[in-house]
Design a protein around this motif. Structure first.
Motif, PDB file in Angstrom:
ATOM      1  N   ASP A  42       0.842  -1.200   0.000  1.00  0.00           N
ATOM      2  CA  ASP A  42       0.000   0.000   0.000  1.00  0.00           C
ATOM      3  C   ASP A  42       0.877   1.249   0.000  1.00  0.00           C
ATOM      4  O   ASP A  42       0.683   2.175  -0.809  1.00  0.00           O
ATOM      5  CB  ASP A  42      -0.918  -0.036   1.223  1.00  0.00           C
ATOM      6  N   CYS A  45       3.130   1.467  -3.369  1.00  0.00           N
ATOM      7  CA  CYS A  45       2.352   1.839  -4.557  1.00  0.00           C
ATOM      8  C   CYS A  45       1.914   3.299  -4.508  1.00  0.00           C
ATOM      9  O   CYS A  45       1.953   4.004  -5.526  1.00  0.00           O
ATOM     10  CB  CYS A  45       1.143   0.918  -4.706  1.00  0.00           C
ATOM     11  N   THR A  46       1.513   3.751  -3.330  1.00  0.00           N
ATOM     12  CA  THR A  46       1.096   5.149  -3.189  1.00  0.00           C
ATOM     13  C   THR A  46       2.251   6.100  -3.475  1.00  0.00           C
ATOM     14  O   THR A  46       2.077   7.113  -4.174  1.00  0.00           O
ATOM     15  CB  THR A  46       0.551   5.397  -1.774  1.00  0.00           C
ATOM     16  N   ALA A  49       3.109   5.992  -7.286  1.00  0.00           N
ATOM     17  CA  ALA A  49       2.056   6.653  -8.052  1.00  0.00           C
ATOM     18  C   ALA A  49       2.114   8.165  -7.885  1.00  0.00           C
ATOM     19  O   ALA A  49       1.921   8.920  -8.848  1.00  0.00           O
ATOM     20  CB  ALA A  49       0.690   6.126  -7.620  1.00  0.00           C
ATOM     21  N   ARG A  54       1.012   8.248 -11.575  1.00  0.00           N
ATOM     22  CA  ARG A  54       0.411   7.053 -12.157  1.00  0.00           C
ATOM     23  C   ARG A  54      -0.958   6.786 -11.534  1.00  0.00           C
ATOM     24  O   ARG A  54      -1.184   7.047 -10.345  1.00  0.00           O
ATOM     25  CB  ARG A  54       1.317   5.840 -11.962  1.00  0.00           C
ATOM     26  N   ASP A  55      -1.859   6.231 -12.329  1.00  0.00           N
ATOM     27  CA  ASP A  55      -3.208   5.897 -11.887  1.00  0.00           C
ATOM     28  C   ASP A  55      -3.214   4.442 -11.418  1.00  0.00           C
ATOM     29  O   ASP A  55      -3.091   3.520 -12.235  1.00  0.00           O
ATOM     30  CB  ASP A  55      -4.191   6.094 -13.035  1.00  0.00           C
ATOM     31  N   LEU A  56      -3.370   4.230 -10.125  1.00  0.00           N
ATOM     32  CA  LEU A  56      -3.327   2.875  -9.583  1.00  0.00           C
ATOM     33  C   LEU A  56      -4.531   2.034 -10.009  1.00  0.00           C
ATOM     34  O   LEU A  56      -4.526   0.811  -9.798  1.00  0.00           O
ATOM     35  CB  LEU A  56      -3.236   2.918  -8.055  1.00  0.00           C
ATOM     36  N   LYS A  57      -5.538   2.652 -10.599  1.00  0.00           N
ATOM     37  CA  LYS A  57      -6.674   1.889 -11.100  1.00  0.00           C
ATOM     38  C   LYS A  57      -6.392   1.288 -12.479  1.00  0.00           C
ATOM     39  O   LYS A  57      -7.155   0.439 -12.949  1.00  0.00           O
ATOM     40  CB  LYS A  57      -7.919   2.782 -11.165  1.00  0.00           C
ATOM     41  N   PRO A  61      -0.119   0.076 -13.937  1.00  0.00           N
ATOM     42  CA  PRO A  61       0.187   1.498 -13.720  1.00  0.00           C
ATOM     43  C   PRO A  61       1.672   1.838 -13.725  1.00  0.00           C
ATOM     44  O   PRO A  61       2.027   2.997 -13.943  1.00  0.00           O
ATOM     45  CB  PRO A  61      -0.425   1.768 -12.336  1.00  0.00           C
ATOM     46  N   PHE A  62       2.551   0.857 -13.490  1.00  0.00           N
ATOM     47  CA  PHE A  62       3.973   1.157 -13.407  1.00  0.00           C
ATOM     48  C   PHE A  62       4.726   0.792 -14.690  1.00  0.00           C
ATOM     49  O   PHE A  62       5.953   0.677 -14.688  1.00  0.00           O
ATOM     50  CB  PHE A  62       4.597   0.440 -12.206  1.00  0.00           C
ATOM     51  N   LEU A  84       2.305  -5.188 -11.674  1.00  0.00           N
ATOM     52  CA  LEU A  84       1.833  -3.820 -11.882  1.00  0.00           C
ATOM     53  C   LEU A  84       2.526  -3.140 -13.060  1.00  0.00           C
ATOM     54  O   LEU A  84       2.293  -1.967 -13.327  1.00  0.00           O
ATOM     55  CB  LEU A  84       2.040  -3.000 -10.607  1.00  0.00           C
TER      56      LEU A  84
END
Length: 248
Positions: A42, A45-46, A49, A54-57, A61-62, A84
């Motif tokens: 968590d 990734c935050t 992003a 980057r849009d984690l949805k 995203p990476f 990801l």
């Protein structure tokens, strides 16, 4: 690539080589990391992003980011980063961890570049990354400043390092050593040495000396009632994580 001995502590490497086969057993010797992993992911990734917009949805995203997982062990973080979309290099000084990680990644259909090497050797070879994950490693090296300097050198200008470790105080001894190793027997005795733990202020100072700019820190807090970890802005008393940038 030969393993540099600049900051590697052979005794620490031996501890983790002895546990290599247990990496993917959620009830085995690495149970604490399996329990902590969702919370670690968590935060990681935050931070990625946020830094790279980057849009984690998104599905991957990476995509386009090159990421190094130092002290990758069996690949508990390398694999989700690859899923990801990141181009992942997993490095570990413990040679026995690498085939464990490679076999598991192949079984999962993931393409991850696992290497038995060190941060220093990668830096000397001119490797550069957008993101360096440096999770629960700095408390096991012989020279934290030299190690963090190598991590700095591995980052591209503007690159992000996420570094987690354990605070040094009576509570961390009670929780991370006595509780985890003696009472709960989650880890073999001697896995951690309390005098190698690093306080948040000490780590921030080391990061700055290494040429990095700390931008965030949070605690990982275990709730024995819900039996789960959470992030905390205030409680960094035992496990904690930091984010820092290599200046442009």
């Amino acid at each position: 690539m030969p393993v540099s001995q600049t900051t590697v502590d052979p005794a620490e490497v031996a501890k983790f080589e002895a546990m290599a086969a247990d990496w993917w057993d959620p009830s085995g010797k690495f149970k604490p990391l399996h329990m902590l992993n969702p919370c670690r992911l968590d935060y990681i990734c935050t931070q990625i992003a946020t830094e790279y917009d980057r849009d984690l949805k998104a599905q991957r995203p990476f995509e386009g980011l090159r990421l190094l997982d130092i002290g990758c062990g069996g690949g508990l973080l390398s694999e989700p980063m690859a899923r990801l979309g990141a181009e992942v290099v997993g490095a570990d000084a413990a040679a026995r961890n690498i085939p464990v990680a490679q076999i598991h990644a192949e079984q999962m259909g993931l393409d991850i570049d696992y290497r038995n090497t060190t941060a220093e050797a990668l830096a000397e070879a001119g490797e550069r990354f957008d993101v360096v994950l440096n999770m629960e490693v700095v408390e096991h090296v012989a020279d934290p400043l030299a190690y963090l300097t190598a991590c700095h050198d591995l980052l591209k200008p503007g690159g992000l390092q996420v570094c987690s470790t354990i605070n040094r105080n009576p509570k961390s001894y009670a929780m991370a050593i006595f509780g985890a190793e003696v009472v709960m027997r989650w880890l073999p005795r001697g896995t951690h040495e309390w005098n190698k733990f690093i306080t948040p202020d000490e780590l921030f100072a080391l990061l700055e000396q290494a040429g990095l700019r700390p931008v965030d820190r949070k605690g990982f807090v275990f709730n024995p009632i819900s039996w789960a970890w959470r992030l905390s802005d205030r409680d960094l008393s035992v496990n904690y994580v930091t984010a820092s940038l290599r200046p442009e």
